[in-house]
Design a protein around this motif. Structure first.
Motif, PDB file in Angstrom:
ATOM      1  N   LEU A  40      37.910  34.907  32.159  1.00  0.00           N
ATOM      2  CA  LEU A  40      38.733  33.975  32.933  1.00  0.00           C
ATOM      3  C   LEU A  40      39.884  34.685  33.615  1.00  0.00           C
ATOM      4  O   LEU A  40      40.136  34.469  34.814  1.00  0.00           O
ATOM      5  CB  LEU A  40      39.264  32.869  32.005  1.00  0.00           C
ATOM      6  CG  LEU A  40      40.234  31.870  32.643  1.00  0.00           C
ATOM      7  CD1 LEU A  40      39.555  31.093  33.754  1.00  0.00           C
ATOM      8  CD2 LEU A  40      40.786  30.914  31.584  1.00  0.00           C
ATOM      9  N   PHE A  41      40.572  35.550  32.886  1.00  0.00           N
ATOM     10  CA  PHE A  41      41.693  36.268  33.492  1.00  0.00           C
ATOM     11  C   PHE A  41      41.205  37.221  34.582  1.00  0.00           C
ATOM     12  O   PHE A  41      41.873  37.391  35.607  1.00  0.00           O
ATOM     13  CB  PHE A  41      42.458  37.040  32.427  1.00  0.00           C
ATOM     14  CG  PHE A  41      43.622  37.816  32.964  1.00  0.00           C
ATOM     15  CD1 PHE A  41      44.753  37.156  33.410  1.00  0.00           C
ATOM     16  CD2 PHE A  41      43.577  39.191  33.060  1.00  0.00           C
ATOM     17  CE1 PHE A  41      45.825  37.860  33.931  1.00  0.00           C
ATOM     18  CE2 PHE A  41      44.638  39.906  33.570  1.00  0.00           C
ATOM     19  CZ  PHE A  41      45.770  39.235  34.007  1.00  0.00           C
ATOM     20  N   GLY A  42      40.038  37.837  34.371  1.00  0.00           N
ATOM     21  CA  GLY A  42      39.476  38.705  35.411  1.00  0.00           C
ATOM     22  C   GLY A  42      39.208  37.931  36.699  1.00  0.00           C
ATOM     23  O   GLY A  42      39.491  38.420  37.800  1.00  0.00           O
ATOM     24  N   LEU A  43      38.680  36.709  36.570  1.00  0.00           N
ATOM     25  CA  LEU A  43      38.430  35.875  37.752  1.00  0.00           C
ATOM     26  C   LEU A  43      39.737  35.491  38.442  1.00  0.00           C
ATOM     27  O   LEU A  43      39.810  35.460  39.675  1.00  0.00           O
ATOM     28  CB  LEU A  43      37.659  34.622  37.346  1.00  0.00           C
ATOM     29  CG  LEU A  43      36.221  34.835  36.858  1.00  0.00           C
ATOM     30  CD1 LEU A  43      35.610  33.522  36.391  1.00  0.00           C
ATOM     31  CD2 LEU A  43      35.357  35.451  37.958  1.00  0.00           C
ATOM     32  N   ILE A  44      40.777  35.212  37.646  1.00  0.00           N
ATOM     33  CA  ILE A  44      42.072  34.857  38.233  1.00  0.00           C
ATOM     34  C   ILE A  44      42.656  36.038  39.004  1.00  0.00           C
ATOM     35  O   ILE A  44      43.189  35.874  40.113  1.00  0.00           O
ATOM     36  CB  ILE A  44      43.038  34.380  37.126  1.00  0.00           C
ATOM     37  CG1 ILE A  44      42.583  33.051  36.562  1.00  0.00           C
ATOM     38  CG2 ILE A  44      44.461  34.259  37.678  1.00  0.00           C
ATOM     39  CD1 ILE A  44      43.420  32.549  35.400  1.00  0.00           C
ATOM     40  N   VAL A  45      42.548  37.238  38.439  1.00  0.00           N
ATOM     41  CA  VAL A  45      43.056  38.432  39.127  1.00  0.00           C
ATOM     42  C   VAL A  45      42.289  38.668  40.425  1.00  0.00           C
ATOM     43  O   VAL A  45      42.884  38.971  41.476  1.00  0.00           O
ATOM     44  CB  VAL A  45      42.959  39.666  38.205  1.00  0.00           C
ATOM     45  CG1 VAL A  45      43.301  40.941  38.971  1.00  0.00           C
ATOM     46  CG2 VAL A  45      43.893  39.516  37.012  1.00  0.00           C
ATOM     47  N   ILE A  46      40.964  38.522  40.370  1.00  0.00           N
ATOM     48  CA  ILE A  46      40.153  38.717  41.579  1.00  0.00           C
ATOM     49  C   ILE A  46      40.537  37.702  42.649  1.00  0.00           C
ATOM     50  O   ILE A  46      40.714  38.044  43.822  1.00  0.00           O
ATOM     51  CB  ILE A  46      38.659  38.615  41.228  1.00  0.00           C
ATOM     52  CG1 ILE A  46      38.232  39.799  40.353  1.00  0.00           C
ATOM     53  CG2 ILE A  46      37.802  38.582  42.503  1.00  0.00           C
ATOM     54  CD1 ILE A  46      36.819  39.698  39.829  1.00  0.00           C
ATOM     55  N   MET A  47      40.688  36.436  42.250  1.00  0.00           N
ATOM     56  CA  MET A  47      41.033  35.400  43.225  1.00  0.00           C
ATOM     57  C   MET A  47      42.450  35.568  43.754  1.00  0.00           C
ATOM     58  O   MET A  47      42.739  35.168  44.888  1.00  0.00           O
ATOM     59  CB  MET A  47      40.876  34.019  42.588  1.00  0.00           C
ATOM     60  CG  MET A  47      39.439  33.566  42.457  1.00  0.00           C
ATOM     61  SD  MET A  47      38.557  33.532  44.038  1.00  0.00           S
ATOM     62  CE  MET A  47      39.573  32.390  44.978  1.00  0.00           C
ATOM     63  N   SER A  48      43.354  36.164  42.963  1.00  0.00           N
ATOM     64  CA  SER A  48      44.716  36.368  43.457  1.00  0.00           C
ATOM     65  C   SER A  48      44.739  37.325  44.647  1.00  0.00           C
ATOM     66  O   SER A  48      45.633  37.232  45.502  1.00  0.00           O
ATOM     67  CB  SER A  48      45.609  36.900  42.337  1.00  0.00           C
ATOM     68  OG  SER A  48      45.223  38.210  41.963  1.00  0.00           O
ATOM     69  N   PHE A  49      43.769  38.235  44.704  1.00  0.00           N
ATOM     70  CA  PHE A  49      43.671  39.142  45.849  1.00  0.00           C
ATOM     71  C   PHE A  49      42.707  38.606  46.911  1.00  0.00           C
ATOM     72  O   PHE A  49      42.924  38.821  48.105  1.00  0.00           O
ATOM     73  CB  PHE A  49      43.201  40.525  45.388  1.00  0.00           C
ATOM     74  CG  PHE A  49      44.215  41.282  44.584  1.00  0.00           C
ATOM     75  CD1 PHE A  49      45.208  42.023  45.217  1.00  0.00           C
ATOM     76  CD2 PHE A  49      44.208  41.243  43.202  1.00  0.00           C
ATOM     77  CE1 PHE A  49      46.155  42.712  44.480  1.00  0.00           C
ATOM     78  CE2 PHE A  49      45.148  41.933  42.457  1.00  0.00           C
ATOM     79  CZ  PHE A  49      46.132  42.663  43.100  1.00  0.00           C
ATOM     80  N   LEU A  50      41.661  37.930  46.461  1.00  0.00           N
ATOM     81  CA  LEU A  50      40.639  37.461  47.397  1.00  0.00           C
ATOM     82  C   LEU A  50      41.017  36.136  48.053  1.00  0.00           C
ATOM     83  O   LEU A  50      40.639  35.888  49.211  1.00  0.00           O
ATOM     84  CB  LEU A  50      39.309  37.315  46.655  1.00  0.00           C
ATOM     85  CG  LEU A  50      38.052  37.098  47.504  1.00  0.00           C
ATOM     86  CD1 LEU A  50      37.826  38.281  48.437  1.00  0.00           C
ATOM     87  CD2 LEU A  50      36.839  36.881  46.608  1.00  0.00           C
ATOM     88  N   GLY A  51      41.765  35.283  47.333  1.00  0.00           N
ATOM     89  CA  GLY A  51      42.102  33.966  47.852  1.00  0.00           C
ATOM     90  C   GLY A  51      42.833  33.984  49.184  1.00  0.00           C
ATOM     91  O   GLY A  51      42.414  33.319  50.143  1.00  0.00           O
ATOM     92  N   PRO A  52      43.948  34.736  49.307  1.00  0.00           N
ATOM     93  CA  PRO A  52      44.631  34.763  50.608  1.00  0.00           C
ATOM     94  C   PRO A  52      43.793  35.363  51.732  1.00  0.00           C
ATOM     95  O   PRO A  52      44.064  35.092  52.908  1.00  0.00           O
ATOM     96  CB  PRO A  52      45.870  35.646  50.315  1.00  0.00           C
ATOM     97  CG  PRO A  52      46.081  35.557  48.846  1.00  0.00           C
ATOM     98  CD  PRO A  52      44.705  35.449  48.261  1.00  0.00           C
ATOM     99  N   VAL A  53      42.781  36.170  51.367  1.00  0.00           N
ATOM    100  CA  VAL A  53      41.943  36.795  52.392  1.00  0.00           C
ATOM    101  C   VAL A  53      40.905  35.820  52.928  1.00  0.00           C
ATOM    102  O   VAL A  53      40.673  35.731  54.140  1.00  0.00           O
ATOM    103  CB  VAL A  53      41.259  38.056  51.827  1.00  0.00           C
ATOM    104  CG1 VAL A  53      40.306  38.665  52.859  1.00  0.00           C
ATOM    105  CG2 VAL A  53      42.300  39.077  51.408  1.00  0.00           C
TER     106      VAL A  53
END
Length: 342
Positions: A56-69
């Motif tokens: 879950l935390f790995g997905l949150i970290v990925i989305m924190s960089f991928l989401g704004p993109v």
């Protein structure tokens, strides 16, 4: 007695067979050797809560960089005519949720249709028409960055300070511990607020403010472990063989304390995230238009009755991060602490 012995029947020849064992094979370990870290990873994998939290935390970290993109909107881009729009996600809106319907004058209406908005905002918009999807993930990225940097600095200072204090002991330990007691005697919030008032509010000010007194907890833990291990036989043997103090500390003591350091760091990171969110919530953190989870929660708190989605998404995300880190920390404690082995 002689008669009883005579009555014992003799076993036929060939009933027993001599077995010759190879001395090289008799003590061979058939199971592969497992290192300390492999054993720890095996124990973490058995802990379903910790394993799920890592994913879950790995997905949150990925989305924190991928989401704004992946979002077509900039986090700070304003469109006043699109202000306070509720979340609307294609396909999911057919289920009757996240369909852009909001409350206006006590009635539920499709705000997208009423304002002639042809685009969809997955997390809705705030009071200035900014896309909440990109702002939430950008704020998560900033909060994680502040927490990780602050935790890394705390770990570095705390390990060095506590290791030196515990290893040398005597007057050195007394002097260094008096400094720690002075720092811990002052309320942490007072120190942080005073420091932020001196500097301009921002990421650098928050990181420095969090690390002023944050390292004291780590130093005490490391000091206690060093005091425990420095009187062990392996340290005495290394000192007898002429090993220097620095080599004993970094090659013999620190590897044994590493598990405790990792566990303590795992609990330091969520504390830093929460403290940063608290500072931003009371207005001492990041300033507009920069976003963090704390500033987003502060913005949503003022509009909770009219636009609850502005508060809901960053609050849920902050809660998930806190729960995930605590479960990961518990799993690492069970895996790395020998006393917790089953």
């Amino acid at each position: 007695m002689t008669q009883n012995i005579d009555k014992i029947p003799e076993l036929p020849k060939g009933s027993f067979e001599r077995i010759t064992l190879d001395s090289k094979q008799s003590e061979r370990i058939t199971k592969p050797s497992v290192s300390f870290w492999q054993d720890a990873w095996y124990r973490i994998r058995k802990n379903k809560g910790a394993l799920f939290s890592i994913i879950l935390f790995g997905l949150i970290v990925i989305m924190s960089f991928l989401g704004p993109v992946i979002s077509p909107y900039e986090p700070n881009s304003q469109t006043i005519t699109h202000a306070n729009l509720p979340p609307k996600i294609p396909v999911i809106e057919n289920l009757g949720i996240l369909n852009g319907v909001g409350t206006l004058a006590g009635e539920e209406v499709d705000l997208y249709e009423m304002k002639n908005v042809e685009v969809n905002y997955w997390f809705g918009t705030d009071g200035l028409g900014r896309d909440m999807f990109s702002r939430v993930w950008k704020g998560t990225q900033v909060s994680l960055f502040i927490a990780f940097v602050a935790a890394a600095i705390d770990m570095l200072i705390g390990v060095i300070y506590g290791g030196v204090s515990g290893y040398f002991g005597g007057r050195v330990d007394d002097f260094m511990q008096r400094i720690v007691e002075i720092l811990t005697g002052i309320p942490n919030l007072v120190v942080v607020i005073l420091f932020i008032l001196i500097m301009d509010p921002g990421i650098l000010a928050i990181i420095i403010a969090l690390t002023i007194t944050g390292w004291t907890g780590m130093s005490r833990v490391v000091r206690g472990q060093v005091l425990k291990y420095k009187s062990q036989e392996f340290v005495l043997a290394a000192r007898t063989l002429g090993a220097s103090d620095s080599r004993i500390i970094w090659k013999h003591l620190m590897p044994n304390v590493l598990g405790v350091i990792i566990i303590n760091t795992m609990f330091t990171i969520p504390s830093a995230i929460f403290f940063e969110a608290f500072l931003s919530f009371i207005g001492l953190g990041l300033q507009a238009p920069d976003a963090s989870l704390g500033t987003l929660i502060n913005d949503g708190y003022a509009l909770i009755q009219f636009a609850p989605h502005i508060l809901a998404f960053p609050a849920v995300l902050l809660s998930l991060i806190m729960i995930a880190f605590n479960l990961i920390g518990d799993g690492l404690r069970d895996a790395l602490d020998p006393k917790m082995k089953d």
